[in-house]
Design a protein around this motif. Structure first.
Motif, mmCIF file in Angstrom:
data_model
loop_
_atom_site.group_PDB
_atom_site.id
_atom_site.type_symbol
_atom_site.label_atom_id
_atom_site.label_comp_id
_atom_site.label_asym_id
_atom_site.label_seq_id
_atom_site.Cartn_x
_atom_site.Cartn_y
_atom_site.Cartn_z
ATOM 1 N N GLY A 251 -30.796 8.708 -23.567
ATOM 2 C CA GLY A 251 -32.215 8.783 -23.880
ATOM 3 C C GLY A 251 -32.572 8.639 -25.343
ATOM 4 N N ARG A 252 -31.684 8.076 -26.139
ATOM 5 C CA ARG A 252 -31.891 8.036 -27.592
ATOM 6 C C ARG A 252 -33.124 7.234 -28.009
ATOM 7 N N LEU A 253 -33.516 6.240 -27.199
ATOM 8 C CA LEU A 253 -34.685 5.447 -27.577
ATOM 9 C C LEU A 253 -35.993 6.194 -27.342
ATOM 10 N N THR B 159 -32.550 16.985 -27.833
ATOM 11 C CA THR B 159 -33.828 17.505 -27.324
ATOM 12 C C THR B 159 -34.036 17.105 -25.880
ATOM 13 N N ARG B 160 -33.723 15.880 -25.568
ATOM 14 C CA ARG B 160 -33.942 15.391 -24.203
ATOM 15 C C ARG B 160 -33.039 16.113 -23.208
ATOM 16 N N GLN C 234 -26.581 21.358 -10.516
ATOM 17 C CA GLN C 234 -25.483 20.437 -10.798
ATOM 18 C C GLN C 234 -26.019 19.166 -11.451
ATOM 19 N N ALA C 235 -25.562 18.920 -12.673
ATOM 20 C CA ALA C 235 -25.996 17.734 -13.408
ATOM 21 C C ALA C 235 -24.807 17.114 -14.124
ATOM 22 N N ILE C 236 -24.828 15.791 -14.213
ATOM 23 C CA ILE C 236 -23.791 15.029 -14.907
ATOM 24 C C ILE C 236 -24.480 14.148 -15.937
ATOM 25 N N TYR C 237 -23.957 14.120 -17.147
ATOM 26 C CA TYR C 237 -24.522 13.319 -18.235
ATOM 27 C C TYR C 237 -23.491 12.262 -18.624
ATOM 28 N N LEU C 238 -23.782 11.010 -18.326
ATOM 29 C CA LEU C 238 -22.839 9.926 -18.624
ATOM 30 C C LEU C 238 -22.984 9.400 -20.044
ATOM 31 N N ASP C 239 -24.126 9.632 -20.686
ATOM 32 C CA ASP C 239 -24.339 9.323 -22.103
ATOM 33 C C ASP C 239 -24.154 7.849 -22.464
ATOM 34 N N ALA C 240 -24.515 6.955 -21.559
ATOM 35 C CA ALA C 240 -24.520 5.537 -21.926
ATOM 36 C C ALA C 240 -25.667 5.281 -22.900
ATOM 37 N N ALA C 241 -25.549 4.195 -23.663
ATOM 38 C CA ALA C 241 -26.571 3.885 -24.657
ATOM 39 C C ALA C 241 -27.880 3.513 -23.978
ATOM 40 N N ASP C 242 -28.923 4.226 -24.346
ATOM 41 C CA ASP C 242 -30.265 3.946 -23.814
ATOM 42 C C ASP C 242 -30.674 2.521 -24.175
ATOM 43 N N GLY C 243 -31.208 1.781 -23.200
ATOM 44 C CA GLY C 243 -31.667 0.423 -23.440
ATOM 45 C C GLY C 243 -30.603 -0.640 -23.296
#
Length: 268
Positions: free
Chosen positions: A92-94, A100-101, A116-125
């Motif tokens: 969500g960096r964009l 914060t997000r 239950q949540a998983i954060y894959l952290d791929a580049a937003d956009g």
């Protein structure tokens, strides 16, 4: 240039095919709105779907898509005892500070009751250029074995939303997966064949969405998202519904066939 022109002709030829397929899937919806020849009895009951106790996975390209697209339905699943896992694909960096997000996402999920949540952290956009994400998705699907997968419908306007379908296709290729895909809407209305009344949980959805303060400063999603839910209730007026979430619900194989026939990865 010739290749691009021929490719465009191919896409134009596929458009009527896709519309016919979607129309068949969405026939109860079209009937209820009088857009096709209908029986005299209002056909809303064919649209209404009641969540039950199922293993559920939600693919959310950005933190807030899960609430906008299917937040009310998720609460109803949880109240039936469902196991729900939300997978956030980008960082969500964009849309602001990633930390914060994530903080907002955790608060929103707690409001819904999701643990239950998983954060894959791929580049937003950049999901269209993130094949490594498909590997992580495959591993997650093998571990969770969902009965229902919620994801942005492949004709969504946002490119990251469209790219999720390409990642799913890559993730399940060659595997023995058997679940239903429920395509949800965020930016782009779809032809639904499945409506979930959310009147009883609309306040929960409203509070969950309100946690995304960084996003609400840019766009009033409380107005647009809940407004869409109010509009969708029009097909269920006979049961006194005022808010509903809409989905295109088909098998995994049929979803991938529709996605592939309309351009597949070229849409990502």
């Amino acid at each position: 240039m010739v290749f691009e022109r021929d490719g465009w002709r191919g896409m134009k030829a596929l458009t009527p095919w896709l519309l016919r397929r979607l129309s068949r899937a969405a026939k109860p919806y079209l009937n209820s709105y009088g857009l096709m020849r209908t029986p005299k009895i209002f056909n809303g009951s064919a649209l209404e779907w009641q969540p039950s106790n199922e293993r559920v996975v939600v693919l959310a390209p950005h933190m807030d898509d899960e609430v906008i697209g299917c937040g009310g339905t998720l609460v109803r699943h949880l109240r039936c005892g469902s196991q729900v896992t939300v997978v956030y694909i980008t960082d969500g960096r964009l849309g602001g500070d990633a930390t914060t997000r994530k903080t907002e996402a955790r608060a929103a999920l707690a409001e819904l009751g999701v643990t239950q949540a998983i954060y894959l952290d791929a580049a937003d956009g950049s999901l269209g250029d993130a094949p490594q994400v498909a590997v992580a998705l495959r591993r997650m699907l093998e571990e969770t074995r969902p009965a229902i997968l919620y994801l942005p419908f492949f004709l969504e306007e946002h490119p990251d939303h469209r790219a999720v379908s390409a990642l799913l296709a890559a993730a399940v290729r060659g595997g023995a997966f058997d679940f239903r895909c429920h395509g949800y809407e965020v930016w782009t209305p779809l032809f639904p064949n499945c409506l979930v009344p959310i009147d009883a949980v609309i306040d929960v959805k409203r509070r969950a969405l309100a946690h995304y303060r960084s996003q609400l400063t840019e766009v009033d999603y409380l107005h647009t998202g809940l407004g869409l839910n109010a509009y969708r209730s029009g097909a269920l007026l006979d049961v006194g519904c005022r808010f509903a979430e809409a989905f295109c619900a088909v098998s995994l194989d049929e979803y991938l066939e529709l996605w592939g026939a309309y351009g597949g990865a070229a849409l990502a």
